[in-house]
Write a protein that holds these residues in place. Structure first.
Motif, PDB file in Angstrom:
ATOM      1  N   PHE A  56       3.269 -32.417 -33.839  1.00 11.96           N
ATOM      2  CA  PHE A  56       3.114 -32.879 -31.754  1.00 11.96           C
ATOM      3  C   PHE A  56       3.735 -33.669 -31.622  1.00 11.96           C
ATOM      4  CE2 PHE A  56      -0.628 -29.931 -33.552  1.00 11.96           C
ATOM      5  CZ  PHE A  56      -0.192 -29.479 -32.819  1.00 11.96           C
ATOM      6  N   MET A  57       3.938 -34.596 -31.768  1.00 17.93           N
ATOM      7  CA  MET A  57       4.352 -36.086 -31.224  1.00 17.93           C
ATOM      8  C   MET A  57       6.497 -35.743 -31.284  1.00 17.93           C
ATOM      9  SD  MET A  57       4.000 -40.333 -30.506  1.00 17.93           S
ATOM     10  CE  MET A  57       2.571 -39.060 -29.681  1.00 17.93           C
ATOM     11  N   GLN A 110       7.656 -33.275 -31.339  1.00 18.52           N
ATOM     12  CA  GLN A 110       8.263 -32.084 -30.561  1.00 18.52           C
ATOM     13  C   GLN A 110       8.242 -31.838 -29.076  1.00 18.52           C
ATOM     14  OE1 GLN A 110       9.391 -28.804 -31.236  1.00 18.52           O
ATOM     15  NE2 GLN A 110       8.872 -29.235 -33.563  1.00 18.52           N
ATOM     16  N   MET A 111       7.535 -33.088 -28.693  1.00 19.71           N
ATOM     17  CA  MET A 111       6.823 -33.495 -27.526  1.00 19.71           C
ATOM     18  C   MET A 111       8.228 -34.014 -27.075  1.00 19.71           C
ATOM     19  SD  MET A 111       3.687 -32.998 -25.948  1.00 19.71           S
ATOM     20  CE  MET A 111       3.566 -34.786 -25.114  1.00 19.71           C
ATOM     21  N   MET A 112       8.272 -35.351 -28.041  1.00 17.22           N
ATOM     22  CA  MET A 112       9.870 -35.991 -27.312  1.00 17.22           C
ATOM     23  C   MET A 112      11.176 -35.168 -27.267  1.00 17.22           C
ATOM     24  SD  MET A 112       7.948 -38.468 -27.257  1.00 17.22           S
ATOM     25  CE  MET A 112       8.557 -39.597 -26.526  1.00 17.22           C
ATOM     26  N   TYR A 164      10.890 -31.933 -26.497  1.00 13.53           N
ATOM     27  CA  TYR A 164      11.265 -31.368 -25.587  1.00 13.53           C
ATOM     28  C   TYR A 164      11.822 -32.281 -24.537  1.00 13.53           C
ATOM     29  CZ  TYR A 164       9.103 -28.136 -22.098  1.00 13.53           C
ATOM     30  OH  TYR A 164       9.756 -27.384 -20.726  1.00 13.53           O
ATOM     31  N   GLN A 165      11.147 -33.328 -24.200  1.00 18.92           N
ATOM     32  CA  GLN A 165      11.543 -34.007 -22.625  1.00 18.92           C
ATOM     33  C   GLN A 165      12.830 -34.484 -23.155  1.00 18.92           C
ATOM     34  OE1 GLN A 165       7.671 -36.765 -21.858  1.00 18.92           O
ATOM     35  NE2 GLN A 165       7.673 -36.340 -23.678  1.00 18.92           N
ATOM     36  N   VAL A 204       4.733 -25.641 -33.687  1.00 16.23           N
ATOM     37  CA  VAL A 204       3.974 -27.108 -33.499  1.00 16.23           C
ATOM     38  C   VAL A 204       4.782 -26.870 -32.076  1.00 16.23           C
ATOM     39  CG1 VAL A 204       3.913 -29.000 -33.564  1.00 16.23           C
ATOM     40  CG2 VAL A 204       3.031 -27.343 -34.970  1.00 16.23           C
ATOM     41  N   GLN A 205       5.881 -26.554 -32.082  1.00 18.95           N
ATOM     42  CA  GLN A 205       7.247 -26.584 -31.469  1.00 18.95           C
ATOM     43  C   GLN A 205       6.491 -25.634 -29.590  1.00 18.95           C
ATOM     44  OE1 GLN A 205      11.070 -24.723 -32.641  1.00 18.95           O
ATOM     45  NE2 GLN A 205      11.824 -24.347 -30.451  1.00 18.95           N
ATOM     46  N   VAL A 243       3.618 -26.590 -27.989  1.00 18.99           N
ATOM     47  CA  VAL A 243       4.533 -28.179 -26.811  1.00 18.99           C
ATOM     48  C   VAL A 243       4.915 -27.205 -25.489  1.00 18.99           C
ATOM     49  CG1 VAL A 243       6.166 -29.950 -26.855  1.00 18.99           C
ATOM     50  CG2 VAL A 243       4.799 -29.594 -28.699  1.00 18.99           C
ATOM     51  N   MET A 282       4.590 -27.223 -21.662  1.00 22.57           N
ATOM     52  CA  MET A 282       4.789 -27.885 -21.301  1.00 22.57           C
ATOM     53  C   MET A 282       4.779 -26.901 -20.371  1.00 22.57           C
ATOM     54  SD  MET A 282       5.688 -31.328 -21.530  1.00 22.57           S
ATOM     55  CE  MET A 282       6.271 -32.160 -22.849  1.00 22.57           C
ATOM     56  N   MET A 316      -2.070 -34.409 -39.209  1.00 24.41           N
ATOM     57  CA  MET A 316      -2.228 -33.937 -38.118  1.00 24.41           C
ATOM     58  C   MET A 316      -3.444 -33.054 -38.652  1.00 24.41           C
ATOM     59  SD  MET A 316       1.007 -32.219 -37.004  1.00 24.41           S
ATOM     60  CE  MET A 316       1.927 -31.756 -38.259  1.00 24.41           C
TER      61      MET A 316
END
Lengths: 260, 438
Positions: A71-72, A74-76, A78-79, B263-264, B267, B271, B399
Motif C-alpha cells: 500500500f505504502m 503504491q502511494m509513493m 503514484y505521487q 493494491v495499485q 490507491v 487518489m 498487510m
C-alpha cells in the motif's frame, strides 16, 4: 555552485537533459550527502544540463515494498509518477541502486516510463565520451582498491562492469574479493534491513563483508550505493581500520580525480 | 517359462507406468492449486533457457569440477535409457538383444559407450556419496536435511551404483555364456568393460550364468521401474522438472517485484475517487499465507528443488548464522503442498487443518532475515526463485496481520509523513544544496 530544480526550469520554460534523482539517503544521510555533492560537482564540471526535484522528491517506496507494505509503495509510486510525468521527465540518473531498480523496473507498469541510468553507468559513459578526463589529483593511481558489488546494481540489474571500468580509468590496482560480481555478498542493508535491527545470528552481515574487503589489503573500498557505503563504513570502524581504509563511492573517487 | 516371463514383464511395465502417471498427474494438480500467472510470452527466449540452463546445466558450471561430475551422471542417466528401451523391447518380445542385428557394428559401439558411461556414473556416485557422508560438505550437513532428505539423497546414489553394476554384470555373464556357446546368447564380442569382468565367470556352469544374467536383467529393469516411481517422492524429481522450470523461469530483471494490481487500483481510487467502481468492494487477500496463495510457478519451483543447498550457501543471512535458509523455504513449500494435496484428495476439497505455510512451516524470524539480495535466485541451477515466496509471505505478514517490527512501523510512519524513511523534515530534503552555495 547552484543546484537547479525542475521548478526553476519550468519557470524559465526550459527542460534539462537529465533529472538527477537524489534519493532519501543522498538527501538526508550526512555520509551520503557527500556522494550527492561529489556527483553534482562532476555534473557541473562537465556542464551537463541537469536538475533535481528538490523538496518535491519523495521516497520511491523501495523499503516499504520489500518489507511487504505494498500500500505504502503504491502511494509513493503514484505521487512520484504524478510529479515526474507532470514535468515530462524523459531521462533520470540516480546514485542509489535501490531507487534505480524501482524507477527502472517497477514504475513502468504503473505508468512511469523513463530512461533510467545508474550513476556508475552514467560516469562510465562520460569517461568513454571523453567528457570526464581523469587525472591523479586523488592519488588513486596504482592504489589498491576493491569494489563491492551492490545487489541491486549487480544481480538485480546485471551491472557489473560499469563501476569497474570507472575505476580502471583511474588506473587503480583493482583487487577483487573472492565473492564478487554475481557471487558478491550483500552488505546487509537491502530488503529494508537498513531500517531494522538484524535478526539473531553468529555475526553481522556487514562485518562479514567488510572483513572480506579488508582482507584484500585494499586501501579504498569502492561502493556505488549509499546503503552499502554506510554498512561497510560501520564494518571498517568495527575493526578500527577507519584511519587506514576509506570507504568511498565511485562518484567521490571520480570527483577527486577531476584535476584542479 | 518364456511366456510367463513375458507376461510378468508386461504386467510390471504397465503397472509401473500407470502408477507413475497417476503420481505425476497428482503433482500437476497440486502445482495448479497455485495462483494463476501468465508465463507464456517470449517463447524463443524461454526455449533458449531450456537449452542453456536445463539441458546444458549452465549454472552448474559456476563450479566446473562438480559440473563435469554431475554431467556424467546426467548423461549416463539419459543415454543409458536407450539401452533400457532395448531391455523393454526384449522383455515384451522375449527376444535377446533385439537391436544387435539391425544396428550391426554400431551396436557394439553404443554398448561400449554405455559401459564406459556406467563406469563413470559409478565413479561419480561414489565420489558424491563420499562428499555427503565422509567429507561432510557443509551444505550437506545443514539441519535442513535432517531425516528423510539426507537419506533420500543417499538412496539415490546407492540405487544408481547398484543399477549400473547390474548392467555391467549382466553384460559380463552374457559374454561368458556366449563363450560357452549358448545359442540364445548371440555373439557380440567383448565389450569394453564387461569383457574384462567376463573371464571371472569362466568356471561357472551354464545354468549358474543364466541365473546370474536373468537376475541382473530383472533386477535392473525392476530397479528402473522402482526408481521411476520413487521420483515423485524424491528430490530427484528435478531430472524432469528442471526442464519446465527453466522454460517458465522469469525473464525480467530479478530486482523487479511482482506488482499487486488490486493494491495499485485501491490507491488510484483513493487518489482519484471519481474512478472508483460503484457497489460494494470485493474482499481482498494480500500476499501469501499458504501454498494456494503462491503463484503456480513457485509451486513448480518447490517440486523442482533438489535440495543441493547452493542457495543457502550463498545466502548472506544463512552465512552469518541467521535462521533463514532459502533451501528450507523450498522444502517447506513442497511439504506443505503435499499435505494440502492429500487433504484435498481425502476430503474432495480443502478442509481447514488449522495450519498454514506461514507460521506452521516458515517462521517470521526466517522471513525477516532476508535482504532480498537475489543470491539464492542467482545460484539455483534449476531456475528456482525462493525470493518470490519470501516476499509474498512478507506481504501477508504486513498487510494481513499488521505484523512488523517496531522499527519498520516507524519507517512506514516516516515515509507517510516525511516522504523519507527517517524522521526528518521534507523541507530539509534539499538542504545539502545550501552547503554548495559558496
Amino acid at each position: 555552485m547552484h543546484v537547479p530544480t525542475m521548478a526553476e526550469f519550468l519557470a524559465s520554460g526550459e527542460q534539462p537533459d537529465i533529472l538527477f534523482w537524489v534519493g532519501c539517503a543522498g538527501s538526508f544521510d550526512q555520509r551520503a550527502q557527500k556522494i550527492t555533492k561529489a556527483f553534482v560537482t562532476i555534473l557541473n564540471k562537465v556542464g551537463i544540463k541537469y536538475a533535481i526535484l528538490g523538496k518535491e522528491e519523495m521516497c520511491t517506496g523501495d523499503p516499504a515494498r520489500r518489507s511487504g507494505n505494498e500500500f505504502m509503495f503504491q502511494m509513493m509510486a503514484y505521487q512520484n509518477i504524478q510529479i515526474l510525468n507532470g514535468y515530462n521527465i524523459k531521462k533520470i540518473v540516480t546514485a542509489c541502486p535501490h531507487c534505480f531498480n524501482v524507477l527502472k523496473n517497477e514504475y513502468p507498469e504503473l505508468g512511469g516510463n523513463y530512461e533510467v541510468i545508474h550513476h556508475a553507468t552514467f560516469l562510465q559513459q562520460l569517461i568513454d565520451e571523453g567528457k570526464v578526463r581523469m587525472t591523479d589529483t586523488g592519488g588513486f593511481k596504482g592504489k589498491k582498491i576493491t569494489y563491492h558489488d551492490s545487489c541491486y546494481l549487480g544481480r538485480a540489474n546485471d551491472i557489473y562492469e560499469a563501476p569497474r571500468k570507472v575505476l580502471e580509468a583511474m588506473d587503480v590496482a583493482l583487487v577483487e574479493m573472492k565473492r564478487c560480481r554475481s557471487n558478491g555478498l550483500c552488505c546487509g542493508a537491502g530488503g529494508a534491513q537498513m531500517f531494522k535491527e538484524e535478526e539473531k545470528g553468529d555475526t553481522r552481515i556487514n562485518i562479514e563483508r567488510s572483513d572480506e574487503a579488508l582482507s584484500t589489503g585494499a586501501k579504498v573500498i569502492a561502493a556505488a550505493c549509499p546503503f552499502c557505503n554506510t554498512m561497510l563504513t560501520d564494518g571498517v570502524k568495527n575493526r578500527e581500520k577507519e584511519n587506514e581504509v576509506e570507504v568511498l563511492d565511485i562518484a567521490e573517487l571520480v570527483a577527486l580525480s577531476l584535476g584542479n | 517359462m518364456q511366456y510367463i516371463q513375458q507376461a510378468a514383464f508386461l504386467i510390471l511395465a504397465a503397472y509401473s507406468i500407470w502408477l507413475f502417471r497417476s503420481n505425476i498427474l497428482q503433482i500437476k494438480k497440486n502445482i495448479f492449486l497455485g495462483r494463476e500467472e501468465d508465463l507464456s510470452d517470449q517463447s524463443s527466449l524461454r526455449w533458449r533457457n531450456v537449452v542453456l540452463l536445463a539441458l546444458g546445466q549452465k549454472k552448474m558450471f559456476r563450479n566446473p569440477t562438480v559440473a563435469i561430475m554431475h554431467f556424467i551422471i546426467y548423461a549416463g542417466f539419459i543415454i543409458i535409457n536407450i539401452e533400457v528401451l532395448e531391455i523393454i523391447l526384449d522383455g515384451i518380445t522375449g527376444w535377446h538383444r533385439i537391436f544387435l542385428t539391425p544396428l550391426g557394428s554400431l551396436y557394439s559401439l553404443l554398448i561400449n559407450f554405455f559401459e564406459l558411461l556406467a563406469v563413470g556414473v559409478i565413479g561419480v556416485c561414489i565420489i558424491f556419496f563420499a562428499r555427503r557422508n565422509i567429507l561432510k560438505l557443509k551444505r550437506f550437513m545443514s539441519k535442513d536435511l535432517d531425516g528423510w532428505p539426507r537419506s533420500d539423497a543417499n538412496y539415490i546414489l546407492i540405487a544408481e551404483i547398484i543399477l549400473m553394476s547390474l548392467f555391467l554384470i549382466m553384460n559380463a555373464s552374457d559374454r561368458a555364456l556366449q563363450i560357452q556357446g549358448n545359442e540364445h546368447y548371440h555373439e557380440t564380442g567383448n565389450f569394453i568393460v564387461s569383457g574384462i569382468i567376463a573371464p571371472l565367470f569362466k568356471n561357472f556352469s551354464s545354468a549358474q550364468l543364466i541365473a546370474i544374467e536373468r537376475s541382473c536383467w530383472w533386477l535392473h529393469i525392476v530397479g528402473i521401474f522402482a526408481f521411476l516411481n520413487y521420483l515423485p517422492y524424491s528430490k530427484h524429481l528435478h531430472i524432469m522438472l528442471a526442464f519446465p522450470n527453466a522454460y517458465y523461469s522469469r525473464l525480467e530483471a530479478s530486482g523487479k517485484m511482482h506488482n499487486m494490481q488490486n493494491v495499485q487500483n485501491e490507491v488510484k481510487y483513493m487518489m482519484q475517487p471519481e474512478l472508483a467502481p460503484t457497489g460494494d468492494a470485493q474482499p481482498m487477500k494480500f500476499g501469501a499465507k499458504d501454498v494456494m496463495d503462491l503463484s503456480w510457478k513457485s509451486l513448480l519451483d518447490a517440486y523442482s528443488c533438489t535440495e543441493c543447498g547452493r542457495c543457502s550457501t550463498a545466502c548472506p543471512a544463512n552465512q552469518t548464522g541467521k535462521l533463514l535458509s532459502p533451501r528450507k523455504i523450498m522444502m517447506d513449500t513442497r511439504d506443505r503442498l503435499q499435505e494440502v494435496g492429500e487433504n484435498i484428495k481425502k476430503n474432495g476439497e480443502f478442509k481447514d487443518d488449522g495450519k498454514t505455510l506461514l507460521n506452521d512451516y516458515i517462521s517470521v524470524e526466517e522471513l525477516r532475515a532476508c535482504t532480498t539480495c537475489n543470491a539464492c535466485v542467482q545460484e539455483c541451477p534449476v531456475s528456482i526463485n525462493p525470493l518470490d515466496i519470501i516476499l509474498e509471505l512478507r506481504r501477508s505478514l504486513i498487510m494481513e496481520d499488521s505484523n512488523a517490527p517496531q522499527e519498520w512501523n516507524a519507517m512506514f510512519g516516516n515515509i507517510e509523513n516525511n516522504f523519507a524513511p527517517w524522521k526528518l523534515s521534507p523541507d530539509d530534503r534539499d538542504k545539502w544544496t545550501e552547503d554548495l552555495k559558496n
